[in-house]
Write a protein that holds these residues in place. Sequence first.
Motif, short mmCIF file in Angstrom:
data_model
loop_
_atom_site.label_atom_id
_atom_site.label_comp_id
_atom_site.label_asym_id
_atom_site.label_seq_id
_atom_site.Cartn_x
_atom_site.Cartn_y
_atom_site.Cartn_z
N ILE A 83 0.85 -1.21 0.00
CA ILE A 83 0.00 0.00 0.00
C ILE A 83 0.88 1.25 0.00
CG2 ILE A 83 -1.73 1.31 1.33
CD1 ILE A 83 -2.66 -1.50 2.42
N ASP A 84 1.92 1.22 0.82
CA ASP A 84 2.82 2.38 0.90
C ASP A 84 3.46 2.66 -0.46
OD1 ASP A 84 4.17 4.35 2.61
OD2 ASP A 84 5.98 3.24 2.07
N GLY A 85 3.92 1.62 -1.13
CA GLY A 85 4.53 1.78 -2.45
C GLY A 85 3.52 2.30 -3.46
N HIS A 86 2.31 1.75 -3.39
CA HIS A 86 1.26 2.16 -4.33
C HIS A 86 0.92 3.64 -4.16
CE1 HIS A 86 -2.30 1.75 -6.85
NE2 HIS A 86 -2.96 2.44 -5.94
N MET A 87 0.98 4.12 -2.93
CA MET A 87 0.55 5.50 -2.67
C MET A 87 1.61 6.55 -3.00
SD MET A 87 -2.52 5.24 -2.10
CE MET A 87 -2.73 7.02 -2.06
N GLU A 88 2.80 6.09 -3.36
CA GLU A 88 3.84 7.05 -3.74
C GLU A 88 3.35 7.86 -4.96
OE1 GLU A 88 7.78 5.63 -3.79
OE2 GLU A 88 8.47 7.70 -4.05
N GLY A 89 3.28 9.18 -4.80
CA GLY A 89 2.87 10.03 -5.92
C GLY A 89 1.38 10.00 -6.22
N PRO A 109 5.80 6.26 5.05
CA PRO A 109 5.37 7.66 4.96
C PRO A 109 4.25 7.93 3.94
CG PRO A 109 7.56 7.35 3.99
CD PRO A 109 7.21 6.07 4.67
N ASN A 110 4.24 7.17 2.84
CA ASN A 110 3.18 7.44 1.84
C ASN A 110 1.82 7.01 2.38
OD1 ASN A 110 5.14 8.25 -0.14
ND2 ASN A 110 5.59 6.07 -0.41
N ALA A 111 1.80 5.84 3.01
CA ALA A 111 0.54 5.34 3.57
C ALA A 111 0.08 6.25 4.71
CB ALA A 111 0.72 3.91 4.07
N LYS A 112 1.04 6.71 5.51
CA LYS A 112 0.68 7.56 6.65
C LYS A 112 0.12 8.91 6.17
CE LYS A 112 2.00 8.84 11.21
NZ LYS A 112 2.57 8.26 12.38
N ALA A 113 0.78 9.50 5.18
CA ALA A 113 0.30 10.80 4.67
C ALA A 113 -1.08 10.64 4.03
CB ALA A 113 1.30 11.35 3.66
N TYR A 114 -1.26 9.51 3.35
CA TYR A 114 -2.56 9.22 2.72
C TYR A 114 -3.65 9.14 3.80
CZ TYR A 114 -5.97 5.84 0.74
OH TYR A 114 -7.10 5.17 0.36
N LEU A 115 -3.37 8.39 4.87
CA LEU A 115 -4.33 8.29 5.97
C LEU A 115 -4.63 9.67 6.55
CD1 LEU A 115 -6.01 6.66 8.05
CD2 LEU A 115 -3.92 6.47 9.42
N GLN A 116 -3.58 10.45 6.76
CA GLN A 116 -3.79 11.79 7.34
C GLN A 116 -4.65 12.67 6.44
OE1 GLN A 116 0.35 12.64 8.06
NE2 GLN A 116 0.22 12.00 10.21
#
Length: 191
Positions: free
Chosen positions: A123-129, A162-169
């Motif tokens: 999920i984290d990799g997918h959310m990059e960008g 970080p990507n997953a966390k920023a997405y959640l936020q």
Amino acid sequence: MEELGADYKIVEHHRDAQTNRSQEDMFALHPIAKAPAIEVDGRIMIESGAIIEYLCEINDGKLAINAGEKDRSAYLEWLHFAEGTVAMPMLMALLGPRFGGLDKLPLMKGFIDGEVSKLLDYIDGHMEGREFLVGGEITGADINMEYLLELGNLVGLLNERPNAKAYLQRLMARDAYEKAIEIGGPLTPTG
Ligand SMILES: N[C@@H](CCC(=O)N[C@@H](CS)C(=O)NCC(=O)O)C(=O)O
């Protein structure tokens, strides 16, 4: 429902304080007493992925990527990936400590930890960008994923992602999310 801008009425049910399980009032509605549950034409419908699909459908396809539209297959995949694949290992990882820890079962612990890491890394990799799971706007897939990420974040599983966390936020900062929490209370235990 807040993201859809649709009318709804909430009916409150409480978990048993000790076991955290549903109680008789939920069993009176459905034989397996699961939440979320909605009432449709006098019938109780369960399963969040199916509920999201249905609610989008009766609200003019809002929040969905509908049949014939670009990214339809990715949308269905991400919508059902949350509960179909992520939920079980995530719940086992979260419930393990409550049942005395998984340290006495190293094979089980290895399996669950490995699975949770693999899924969250994916999920984290997918959310990059990306801002949302699929396409340029929020969809039902983001809504179903949000709960599981919130649970994972509660026990620090997003700290190194970080990507997953920023997405959640981003999801939690949305007006509709804030309004829903104001009305229904927090999604995950606080404090
Ligand atoms: N796969 C189902 C999971 C439903 C589920 O396990 N719900 C939990 C709450 S998050 C529940 O009802 N727990 C109380 C119980 O099982 O007694 C879905 O996506 O709706």
